[in-house]
Design a protein around this motif. Structure first.
Motif, PDB file in Angstrom:
ATOM      1  N   GLN A   1       0.824  -1.205   0.000  1.00  0.00           N
ATOM      2  CA  GLN A   1       0.000   0.000   0.000  1.00  0.00           C
ATOM      3  C   GLN A   1       0.862   1.260   0.000  1.00  0.00           C
TER       4      GLN A   1
ATOM      5  N   SER B   1      -2.716  -2.614  -3.521  1.00  0.00           N
ATOM      6  CA  SER B   1      -3.505  -3.104  -2.401  1.00  0.00           C
ATOM      7  C   SER B   1      -4.171  -4.417  -2.782  1.00  0.00           C
TER       8      SER B   1
ATOM      9  N   ASP C   1      -3.537   0.469  -6.957  1.00  0.00           N
ATOM     10  CA  ASP C   1      -4.741   0.987  -6.294  1.00  0.00           C
ATOM     11  C   ASP C   1      -5.068   2.442  -6.620  1.00  0.00           C
TER      12      ASP C   1
ATOM     13  N   ASP D   1      -6.717   2.783  -1.113  1.00  0.00           N
ATOM     14  CA  ASP D   1      -6.482   1.433  -0.593  1.00  0.00           C
ATOM     15  C   ASP D   1      -7.705   0.537  -0.701  1.00  0.00           C
TER      16      ASP D   1
END
Length: 225
Positions: free
Chosen positions: A73, A78, A110, A114
């Motif tokens: 992340q 993610s 992502d 997230d």
């Protein structure tokens, strides 16, 4: 006459105190081929390259399941959209005595979110990677082997873009190198390219997309707060 025995005693004492003579130092990773494994995973139409390795000498917390999620992340990836995985998990043999195992987890780009950002990747395409951990009884480095590639959007059935393995690797490395933070953790990542472990070309490679034979080793260190 006493010099030699005293010297031997001093050496034994120093070794006993420091443990230097018997400690096993950490390693970056073990070559899967040396243990009967492969630097390619097992995919539908050949193998996908394990083209990024997170070193076993990285901070231990990075190499756990929770740790690799937070690190992913931090560098723009993610979990899959709403936690759903479509398709059959790929397998890999890292030559560590565990044999061929399913991927531990898969991460997708992502786009800065997230929670829902990976849904955009599923629709629009982008970068993604699968993870395996080298922790078997015969080669327990703790290193994480990543199969990274860049894919097209859903309308193209997520086929890879041209040169998708090399591009995927390069984009992930560019996003990772330097100092990144997420979830209250700050990481410093150093990259090193390795040749000689992966053959270049398209022979046996999934989708027939050629690879350049380069694996990038990432050493990730958690910085003190």
């Amino acid at each position: 006459m006493l010099c030699a025995p005293l010297a031997l005693f001093g050496l034994f004492y120093a070794s006993a105190v420091t443990g230097l003579a018997i400690q096993k130092r950490a390693v970056d990773f073990f070559d899967p081929a040396q243990g009967g494994g492969s630097i390619f995973d097992n995919a539908t139409f050949g193998g996908e390259p394990l083209n990024v390795i997170i070193s076993g000498q990285s901070s231990p917390d990075v190499l756990t399941d929770d740790g690799i999620l937070n690190y992913a992340q931090a560098i723009g990836f993610s979990k899959e959209c709403l936690g759903l995985h479509l398709g059959t998990p790929q397998t890999a043999n890292l030559g560590d005595g565990n044999g061929s195992l399913n991927q531990t987890i898969e991460f997708r780009q992502d786009f800065g979110n997230d929670f829902l950002g990976t849904c955009f990747e599923s629709l629009l395409g982008g970068n993604h990677f699968r993870v395996w951990r080298q922790n078997g009884p015969s080669a327990n480095s703790g290193a994480l082997f990543l199969a990274v590639s860049k894919e097209q959007d859903a309308s193209a059935n997520h086929d890879l873009v041209d040169d998708g393995y090399n591009i995927g690797r390069n984009e992930l490395v560019a996003a990772a190198v330097g100092t990144k933070s997420h979830g209250g953790v700050t990481y410093n990542t150093v990259a090193k390219n390795i040749t000689g472990l992966m053959p270049a070309g398209s022979d046996g490679v999934n989708h027939g997309i050629a690879v350049d034979g380069v694996i990038t080793l990432l050493t990730v260190t958690i910085q003190d707060s």
